[in-house]
Design an enzyme around this catalytic site. Structure first.
Site, PDB file in Angstrom:
ATOM      1  N   GLU A  97      50.441  66.481  59.027  1.00 57.57           N
ATOM      2  CA  GLU A  97      51.793  66.921  59.389  1.00 57.57           C
ATOM      3  C   GLU A  97      52.824  66.687  58.293  1.00 57.57           C
ATOM      4  O   GLU A  97      54.004  66.463  58.564  1.00 57.57           O
ATOM      5  CB  GLU A  97      52.233  66.286  60.708  1.00 57.57           C
ATOM      6  CG  GLU A  97      51.376  66.714  61.889  1.00 57.57           C
ATOM      7  CD  GLU A  97      51.921  66.266  63.235  1.00 57.57           C
ATOM      8  OE1 GLU A  97      52.862  65.459  63.256  1.00 57.57           O
ATOM      9  OE2 GLU A  97      51.403  66.736  64.264  1.00 57.57           O
ATOM     10  N   GLU A 148      45.361  69.783  67.067  1.00 58.78           N
ATOM     11  CA  GLU A 148      45.987  68.941  68.091  1.00 58.78           C
ATOM     12  C   GLU A 148      46.686  69.839  69.110  1.00 58.78           C
ATOM     13  O   GLU A 148      47.282  70.843  68.739  1.00 58.78           O
ATOM     14  CB  GLU A 148      47.032  67.976  67.499  1.00 58.78           C
ATOM     15  CG  GLU A 148      46.495  66.858  66.651  1.00 58.78           C
ATOM     16  CD  GLU A 148      47.608  65.911  66.195  1.00 58.78           C
ATOM     17  OE1 GLU A 148      48.648  65.814  66.899  1.00 58.78           O
ATOM     18  OE2 GLU A 148      47.442  65.284  65.134  1.00 58.78           O
TER      19      GLU A 148
END
Length: 762
Positions: free
Chosen positions: A388, A450
């Site tokens: 991320e 995710e």
């Protein structure tokens, strides 16, 4: 003398905090704590602690002796120590390693004495240093401290085989072969030629052999390539039949050396049409895993690490796991190889990218990860981007190039959480938490890494509507993924609840994002994954609720009014959700059948096995309340039955160890689940009570004692000492009485018996 490996997990002394001179060879450390690896520098409560409690510097010391007559080279191999390690041998500084998630080796040849014991000292700094990945920014996980993986003393000849990469090629063709790249390490020139050979073995049977001569004319490393061909009708590695072989490399010279790597032959490719394993499209369905446990962080031994892989593959029926957000225990990955659990592996980090020196360490982590695990058939994708993080062109160009140079047989991925991102990797891997419509760049190979997680954290004790919505949110995303062949698959966030920072999670240092809790006890959402397996593998029937009149009161149904959309725009209320791979369910309250159900295919038509959803239980209010019986049918045949008590009574107290046999190496351990159930064995999610624990025999408890049950359950671990014998764990609940778990501890070096049979998750 040939290569020899000495296990150094036992016999350490530990002290904290560190003091000047702790590394001195003549220091008297007899008053220090005696510990066995893997080791956590401190034991913590499972939640609600201060993370500063483990952020200090400590020192480990151990004496080692080099075998009589050995004249070769000596290396110290550390699989993992958190976070910065400085090594001394006999008081002489050997070196420093920055980083806790990748292995490191240090040569001790110049420092060791051959005629007396040697003192190894390792100073371990567990503070969150911003110069070391993953630190420098905010993080959603904790790192703990200590030498939390194995340590080995490696004795090798002057010239030895330092590394082997056995790469299968042309796997789906008749001319399949294995390219074997052997890295030799020499401390100087060797007169005359050496002979190096590689063999492919199936047990003692040799399937292929290749040999050549090589000359070593200087100090340093050199690479020698061999080819194993004419493999015949060799069996491929697959998730349902994970066939493994050994590649054995021998070096013949002044002293012989031997290096063995376990491999499997398979082709794994991400394409615009999805993921293909051995030419067959396979939808990836899995969960993320943090390698942390209650009380001790990552410091659990081989058996416990392997057990997590078994939970994911056999209990949750996943076919893939992502090692978020760092390379994980080699014992966990060993088990993934053995049981057919695919792995997406990534480098340490969480959103933050540091300066040039920080990035250099991250690149070193890429190299260490790929070198350690590139022979594993289970690993299908290298994660070479900090999880991320924003785009960093030069940095991620470098990490991709490094991974591809070290291993051109696997693709690269880079996990981001936004879509307007530069693609430098082979596969567009993205964390997508939009449960409405998954997005997909049309030109990319695409894997969702995710979903769920922080958007809907759920505890074992949450109300019925939240628990069932948790199930359905995972179902909605998986249904979308199964409905589009361009989606390679989805990896949900996450398998197990985990410890985090105090300002993250739920404010008690726990993220309740898992489909199982921190003790690996499944929540109802776990059954959604479990129920997607073929009934020939396991018949699953798991209600996503506990049976309570108050939860299904007709005047309480409005609390469910946002739970379920039938895709025609209609909202339903007062629903009960049941996860099953049966094709029909029949529900009975008492002796009366109240419903015959089919899977909710209209809402979840792409799932292999949609959940069953009904409002037939919401109006069963009356003078009497009865047990609920659910029958599962396949093709009209009754195949399973589940009963839930209507009494509302905490009836039974259960104590269940994962294993009934351990070994007395001072490290071996097993989980012991504590559970309160109804009379039919269903966990009572609001049951509480303190459990007093007492160990009889050569083992100790890892965990709270007394243990306060939460969500009707919990777990501690039993860890052996170095003494064999029977162990009994006596557990007494404040209201439900006592129960005992019995375990036999065998002498060290004895192969342990298989794990105890596993019960269906309740």
């Amino acid at each position: 003398m040939p290569r020899h490996l000495l296990d150094l997990d036992r016999g350490w002394r530990h002290t904290a905090p560190a003091s000047p001179g702790d590394e001195a060879a003549d220091l008297d450390d007899s008053g220090w704590e005696r510990v066995t690896l893997p080791h956590s520098t401190t034991t913590l409560p499972w939640h609600g602690f201060d993370r500063a409690a483990y952020q200090f510097v400590s020192v480990y010391r151990r004496t080692v002796e080099v075998p009589e007559g050995f004249t070769g080279r000596v290396f110290l191999d550390v699989d993992g120590a958190m976070t910065a390690s400085t090594v001394w041998c006999n008081g002489v500084l050997v070196g420093e390693h920055l980083g806790g998630y990748t292995p490191f080796s240090m040569e001790l040849t110049a420092q060791v004495a051959r005629d007396r014991p040697n003192v190894i000292a390792i100073r371990v700094d567990a503070t969150e240093r911003p110069d070391i990945p993953p630190f420098g920014g905010r993080m959603d996980y904790l790192t703990f401290g200590g030498i939390y993986r194995d340590v080995t003393l490696r004795l090798v000849p002057q010239v030895f085989v330092a590394d082997v990469f056995a790469k299968p090629v042309r796997v789906l063709e008749a001319e399949r072969a294995i390219e074997v790249s052997c890295e030799l390490d020499a401390d100087g020139a060797v007169p005359g030629p050496l002979s190096i050979e590689a063999e492919l073995r199936d047990g003692a049977r040799i399937l292929a052999r290749s040999q050549r001569e090589v000359r070593v004319s200087d100090r340093g490393t050199a690479t020698v390539d061999l080819l194993l061909e004419n493999l015949g009708d060799i069996e491929l590695w697959d998730i349902d039949r994970p066939r493994l072989y050994d590649v054995v490399v021998r070096l013949h010279g002044p002293s012989d050396d031997e290096h063995t790597r376990r491999i499997g032959l398979r082709e794994a490719r991400f394409t615009p049409a999805g993921f293909f394993l051995n030419g067959r499209r396979l939808k990836l369905r899995g969960l993320n895993r943090h390698q942390t446990f209650p009380f001790v962080g990552g410091a659990m031994p081989r058996r416990v690490q392997r057990r997590d892989a078994e939970i994911l593959r056999h209990e949750l029926k996943c076919n893939v796991v992502r090692t978020s957000h760092y390379p994980q225990s080699p014992h966990f990955l060993d088990r993934c190889d053995e049981i057919g659990l695919l792995v997406v592996e990534e480098i340490p980090g969480w959103s933050h990218v540091g300066d040039a020196a920080w990035q250099a360490l991250a690149c070193r982590d890429v190299e260490a990860m790929v070198r350690r695990d590139r022979n594993r058939p289970s690993v299908i994708l290298w994660g070479v981007r900090i999880n991320e993080s924003r785009d960093h062109h030069d940095f991620y160009t470098r990490t991709n190039q490094l991974a591809r140079t070290l291993d051109d047989s696997r693709q690269t991925g880079g996990i981001r959480n936004f879509f307007d991102s530069e693609l430098l990797e082979d596969v567009y891997t993205v964390n997508d938490f939009d449960i409405g419509e998954l997005r997909r760049p049309n030109h990319q190979l695409y894997l969702v890494t995710e979903f769920g997680g922080h958007t809907f954290p759920t505890k074992q004790t949450d109300h019925l509507d939240r628990v069932q919505e948790h199930v359905l949110r995972h179902a909605r995303v998986l249904d979308q993924i199964y409905g589009d062949d361009r989606h390679a698959g989805g990896i949900g966030w996450c398998a197990f609840d985990y410890n985090t920072r105090g300002d993250a999670g739920s404010g008690d240092h726990v993220c309740y994002h898992g489909v199982s809790d921190i003790f690996r006890i499944p929540k109802p959402a776990a059954a959604l994954y479990r129920s997607q397996c073929d009934p020939a593998e396991a018949i699953v029937l798991e209600p996503a609720f506990h049976w309570s009149r108050g939860e299904f009161h007709p005047h309480a149904v409005e609390t469910h009014n946002t739970m379920y959309d039938d895709r025609a725009g209609h909202r339903s209320s007062g629903l009960a959700v049941i996860c099953s791979n049966c094709d029909e369910l029949r529900l009975y309250v008492g002796d009366r059948m109240v419903s015959r159900l089919e899977p909710a295919r209209e809402a979840f038509g792409h799932l292999p096995h949609p959940p069953f959803i009904t409002d037939a239980l919401s109006a069963k209010w009356g003078p009497d309340w009865h047990d609920l019986c659910i029958e599962g049918y396949l093709e009209g045949r009754l195949v399973t039955t589940r009963r839930l008590s209507g009494r509302g009574v905490d009836a039974l107290f259960q104590v269940e160890p994962d294993d009934t046999t351990l070994v007395a190496d001072g490290s071996d351990a097993t989980r012991v689940v504590l559970r309160v159930t109804d009379e039919f064995g269903n966990r009572r999610p609001y049951a509480t009570g303190a459990v007093s624990l007492r160990v009889e025999g050569p083992a100790r408890i890892i965990g709270d004692n007394p243990f306060a049950l939460v969500g009707g359950g919990g777990a501690v671990w039993l860890r052996t000492t170095e003494t064999p014998g029977p162990v009994r764990l006596h557990a007494e609940h404040t209201a439900l009485g006592a129960a005992t778990a019995e375990i036999q501890v065998l002498p060290a070096g004895t192969p342990s018996a298989p794990s105890a049979p596993q019960l269906a998750p309740r």
